[in-house]
Enzyme design. Sequence first.
Site, PDB file in Angstrom:
ATOM      1  N   GLN A  14       0.834  -1.202   0.000  1.00 17.11           N
ATOM      2  CA  GLN A  14       0.000   0.000   0.000  1.00 17.11           C
ATOM      3  C   GLN A  14       0.868   1.251   0.000  1.00 17.11           C
ATOM      4  OE1 GLN A  14      -3.283  -0.042  -0.369  1.00 17.11           O
ATOM      5  NE2 GLN A  14      -3.466   2.185  -0.350  1.00 17.11           N
ATOM      6  N   ALA A  65      -5.729   5.176  -0.008  1.00 16.96           N
ATOM      7  CA  ALA A  65      -5.500   5.244   1.434  1.00 16.96           C
ATOM      8  C   ALA A  65      -4.003   5.292   1.740  1.00 16.96           C
ATOM      9  CB  ALA A  65      -6.114   4.026   2.118  1.00 16.96           C
ATOM     10  N   SER A  76      -5.647   1.453   5.002  1.00 15.06           N
ATOM     11  CA  SER A  76      -6.325   0.826   3.867  1.00 15.06           C
ATOM     12  C   SER A  76      -7.157  -0.379   4.288  1.00 15.06           C
ATOM     13  CB  SER A  76      -5.298   0.375   2.825  1.00 15.06           C
ATOM     14  OG  SER A  76      -5.924  -0.392   1.806  1.00 15.06           O
ATOM     15  N   HIS A 113      -7.920  -2.698   2.385  1.00 19.18           N
ATOM     16  CA  HIS A 113      -7.343  -3.876   1.730  1.00 19.18           C
ATOM     17  C   HIS A 113      -6.404  -4.628   2.671  1.00 19.18           C
ATOM     18  CE1 HIS A 113      -8.817  -3.707  -2.413  1.00 19.18           C
ATOM     19  NE2 HIS A 113      -8.764  -2.384  -2.311  1.00 19.18           N
ATOM     20  N   ASP A 142     -11.554  -5.478  -4.812  1.00 17.85           N
ATOM     21  CA  ASP A 142     -11.894  -4.745  -6.028  1.00 17.85           C
ATOM     22  C   ASP A 142     -12.298  -5.777  -7.071  1.00 17.85           C
ATOM     23  OD1 ASP A 142     -11.110  -2.362  -4.834  1.00 17.85           O
ATOM     24  OD2 ASP A 142      -9.073  -2.483  -5.627  1.00 17.85           O
ATOM     25  N   GLU A 175     -16.359   4.561  -5.742  1.00 16.94           N
ATOM     26  CA  GLU A 175     -15.638   3.440  -6.341  1.00 16.94           C
ATOM     27  C   GLU A 175     -16.602   2.268  -6.525  1.00 16.94           C
ATOM     28  OE1 GLU A 175     -12.114   2.399  -4.173  1.00 16.94           O
ATOM     29  OE2 GLU A 175     -11.106   4.292  -4.614  1.00 16.94           O
ATOM     30  N   HIS A 177     -15.211  -1.336  -5.538  1.00  9.15           N
ATOM     31  CA  HIS A 177     -14.612  -1.654  -4.229  1.00  9.15           C
ATOM     32  C   HIS A 177     -15.693  -2.079  -3.239  1.00  9.15           C
ATOM     33  CE1 HIS A 177     -11.530  -0.828  -0.928  1.00  9.15           C
ATOM     34  NE2 HIS A 177     -12.664  -0.975  -0.261  1.00  9.15           N
TER      35      HIS A 177
END
Length: 204
Positions: free
Chosen positions: A85, A106, A111, A113, A120, A169, A172
Amino acid sequence: NKQLYSTTDPASLWVVVNKKHPLHPASYVPIDLVVPNVRLRLGSGNEQMKFRKITHTDLIEMFAAAQAEGVQLVFGSGYRSHGLQKQFYNSYVAQDGRAEADTYSARPGYSEHQSGLAVDFTSPSGKCHLEICWESSTEGQWIANNAYKYGFVLRYPKDKQVVTGYQYEPWHFRYVGKELANEMHNQKITTLEEFFDLPGGTNY
């Protein structure tokens, strides 16, 4: 029951990660990462092709349901380490400047993720990958209409940037489990910040 799971424990199904709520510790790595048995955008050895095992049953069920309706979903990006990230974020800052980058990427440690619970989605064609136009694709429309049934919520909805801190988004999604996803859908509450009455916003 909004107290069923923690919103601060990084391993919690309901952890809320945003500009006001970073992951603790910042170096957090989920212990149950697996390569999901669905169509992947990248090779199975790529870090981003991992997702938490707790999501696996519902993820597979969703992909199968889409396929049964002639829709081919692709797992575009799941887990991202703090280090990866940081690479992504720094490249966006170099490209667009920090203020702009903060609207769509982020900072490391902030994040979703990294929690292993965000994904995603994309299309087999790769068309409109990580672009707003993906909302009009067959895959994007199917996900928008059906994801909640399988425990996934659109994390950064349209016109909610002041709440979530990020631009719209349509690709996401965040896994929160079927119970919460369906409750949010039924109550027409579109963000975790609003559901749990937690601060978000555009600034760190």
